[in-house]
Write a protein that holds these residues in place. Structure first.
Motif, PDB file in Angstrom:
ATOM      1  N   ASP A 189     -10.234   2.376 -31.740  1.00 27.99           N
ATOM      2  CA  ASP A 189      -9.430   1.670 -30.057  1.00 27.99           C
ATOM      3  C   ASP A 189      -9.695   2.527 -29.234  1.00 27.99           C
ATOM      4  OD1 ASP A 189      -7.899   0.553 -32.699  1.00 27.99           O
ATOM      5  OD2 ASP A 189      -6.624   2.442 -32.383  1.00 27.99           O
ATOM      6  N   LYS A 190     -10.287   3.259 -28.555  1.00 26.39           N
ATOM      7  CA  LYS A 190     -10.964   3.670 -28.094  1.00 26.39           C
ATOM      8  C   LYS A 190     -11.306   2.708 -27.645  1.00 26.39           C
ATOM      9  CE  LYS A 190     -13.270   7.516 -25.182  1.00 26.39           C
ATOM     10  NZ  LYS A 190     -13.786   8.498 -25.275  1.00 26.39           N
ATOM     11  N   LEU A 236      -8.313   9.000 -39.555  1.00 25.21           N
ATOM     12  CA  LEU A 236      -8.028   8.778 -38.133  1.00 25.21           C
ATOM     13  C   LEU A 236      -8.769   8.764 -37.273  1.00 25.21           C
ATOM     14  CD1 LEU A 236      -4.289  11.346 -38.986  1.00 25.21           C
ATOM     15  CD2 LEU A 236      -4.529   8.445 -38.560  1.00 25.21           C
ATOM     16  N   ARG A 237      -9.786   9.904 -36.843  1.00 24.14           N
ATOM     17  CA  ARG A 237     -10.611   9.869 -36.169  1.00 24.14           C
ATOM     18  C   ARG A 237     -11.415   8.753 -35.650  1.00 24.14           C
ATOM     19  NH1 ARG A 237     -15.819  10.493 -34.728  1.00 24.14           N
ATOM     20  NH2 ARG A 237     -16.281  10.838 -36.895  1.00 24.14           N
ATOM     21  N   LYS A 274      -9.061   6.518 -33.597  1.00 28.55           N
ATOM     22  CA  LYS A 274      -8.816   6.460 -32.337  1.00 28.55           C
ATOM     23  C   LYS A 274     -10.846   6.111 -32.054  1.00 28.55           C
ATOM     24  CE  LYS A 274      -8.215  10.798 -29.340  1.00 28.55           C
ATOM     25  NZ  LYS A 274      -7.961  11.683 -29.549  1.00 28.55           N
ATOM     26  N   ASP A 275     -11.247   6.134 -32.503  1.00 29.64           N
ATOM     27  CA  ASP A 275     -13.004   6.248 -31.914  1.00 29.64           C
ATOM     28  C   ASP A 275     -12.964   4.320 -31.867  1.00 29.64           C
ATOM     29  OD1 ASP A 275     -13.562   8.938 -31.342  1.00 29.64           O
ATOM     30  OD2 ASP A 275     -15.186   7.890 -32.855  1.00 29.64           O
TER      31      ASP A 275
END
Length: 55
Positions: A48-49, A41-42, A45-46
């Motif tokens: 997508d960022k 998940l991290r 998220k990274d």
């Protein structure tokens, strides 16, 4: 690798015990899967960022 956890909330420990009994898995397996899931998940998220920053 051995992992030793200290100062864990007793309510969390009790809940982990309940879940592992329901799923018929070891506490170690439960924690290992949870840590892997958190890492994935991290990374998502990274990723997508990074995509948003390029737009």
């Amino acid at each position: 690798m051995d992992l030793f956890l200290q100062n864990i909330d007793l309510i969390a420990v009790k809940r982990i015990d309940e879940i592992t009994k329901e799923k018929n898995i070891s506490s170690w397996e439960f924690l290992k899967v949870g840590l892997k899931r958190r890492e994935v998940l991290r990374e998502i998220k990274d990723y997508d960022k990074g995509r948003k920053e390029k737009l």
